[in-house]
Design a protein around this motif. Sequence first.
Motif, PDB file in Angstrom:
ATOM      1  N   GLU A 165       5.216  12.990  -8.440  1.00 31.35           N
ATOM      2  CA  GLU A 165       5.387  14.272  -7.750  1.00 31.35           C
ATOM      3  C   GLU A 165       4.414  14.304  -6.584  1.00 31.35           C
ATOM      4  N   SER A 166       4.922  14.432  -5.383  1.00 39.46           N
ATOM      5  CA  SER A 166       4.048  14.408  -4.212  1.00 39.46           C
ATOM      6  C   SER A 166       3.564  15.795  -3.811  1.00 39.46           C
ATOM      7  N   ALA A 167       4.197  16.845  -4.308  1.00 35.60           N
ATOM      8  CA  ALA A 167       3.806  18.225  -3.984  1.00 35.60           C
ATOM      9  C   ALA A 167       3.698  18.441  -2.483  1.00 35.60           C
ATOM     10  N   GLY A 168       4.527  17.737  -1.730  1.00 38.49           N
ATOM     11  CA  GLY A 168       4.523  17.893  -0.288  1.00 38.49           C
ATOM     12  C   GLY A 168       3.480  17.058   0.436  1.00 38.49           C
ATOM     13  N   PHE A 169       2.675  16.310  -0.307  1.00 38.11           N
ATOM     14  CA  PHE A 169       1.652  15.465   0.313  1.00 38.11           C
ATOM     15  C   PHE A 169       2.285  14.212   0.887  1.00 38.11           C
ATOM     16  N   VAL A 170       1.694  13.702   1.946  1.00 36.06           N
ATOM     17  CA  VAL A 170       2.017  12.372   2.447  1.00 36.06           C
ATOM     18  C   VAL A 170       0.921  11.461   1.902  1.00 36.06           C
ATOM     19  N   ALA A 174       0.860  -1.193   0.000  1.00 33.57           N
ATOM     20  CA  ALA A 174       0.000   0.000   0.000  1.00 33.57           C
ATOM     21  C   ALA A 174       0.890   1.234   0.000  1.00 33.57           C
ATOM     22  N   PRO A 175       0.614   2.243  -0.750  1.00 28.01           N
ATOM     23  CA  PRO A 175      -0.590   2.458  -1.514  1.00 28.01           C
ATOM     24  C   PRO A 175      -0.521   1.988  -2.956  1.00 28.01           C
ATOM     25  N   CYS A 176       0.263   1.041  -3.290  1.00 26.56           N
ATOM     26  CA  CYS A 176       0.338   0.421  -4.618  1.00 26.56           C
ATOM     27  C   CYS A 176       0.966   1.297  -5.690  1.00 26.56           C
ATOM     28  N   LEU A 177       0.813   2.560  -5.600  1.00 24.60           N
ATOM     29  CA  LEU A 177       1.389   3.456  -6.594  1.00 24.60           C
ATOM     30  C   LEU A 177       2.245   4.497  -5.897  1.00 24.60           C
ATOM     31  N   GLU A 178       3.244   4.909  -6.572  1.00 28.65           N
ATOM     32  CA  GLU A 178       4.065   5.992  -6.070  1.00 28.65           C
ATOM     33  C   GLU A 178       3.925   7.149  -7.037  1.00 28.65           C
ATOM     34  N   SER A 179       3.490   8.259  -6.525  1.00 31.33           N
ATOM     35  CA  SER A 179       3.301   9.434  -7.358  1.00 31.33           C
ATOM     36  C   SER A 179       4.646   9.959  -7.831  1.00 31.33           C
TER      37      SER A 179
END
Length: 156
Positions: free
Chosen positions: A120-125, A113-118
């Motif tokens: 660009e996270s733009a600072g998000f967790v 989980a979460p199966c995908l890696e973004s």
Amino acid sequence: MPLDNVTTDPVAQLRSVGLRVTGPRVAVLNAVTARPHSDADDVAAVVRAEAGSVSMQAVYDVLRACVNAGLLRRIEPAGSPALYETRTGDNHHHLVCRGCRKVVDVDCVVGAAPCLESSESAGFVVEEAEIVFWGLCADCASARDSTVPVPAISAT
């Protein structure tokens, strides 16, 4: 925090998350357990058949409280009303039929989980990835195949 719903006893589930046990709450949990991926109208119809007169607002309130407590999961496939299910606490995805709108669960395809890696996270967790696979269920695909005319082959 989502829970891994080990028990299907709605009274025990409600107590485990500190929610008061009420007739409408028990009836809603029973309805969603019996018919996963139901929308609020379907849940209300099942609840009314089991518990008698219950307002639509009461059903919405119970659904919201159970989602917030992690007893239910709310999914929103494009073009559909919100759907509710009891399978929580994991990172599963859904298959949606474009024909009949049937929804089924599918386990996470690869990775943790979460199966995908973004990219660009733009600072998000990132806490969760929601994936919906779209297509036709076997019944709709079969019906479509039987109604699609086969092109004539001409001898030229």
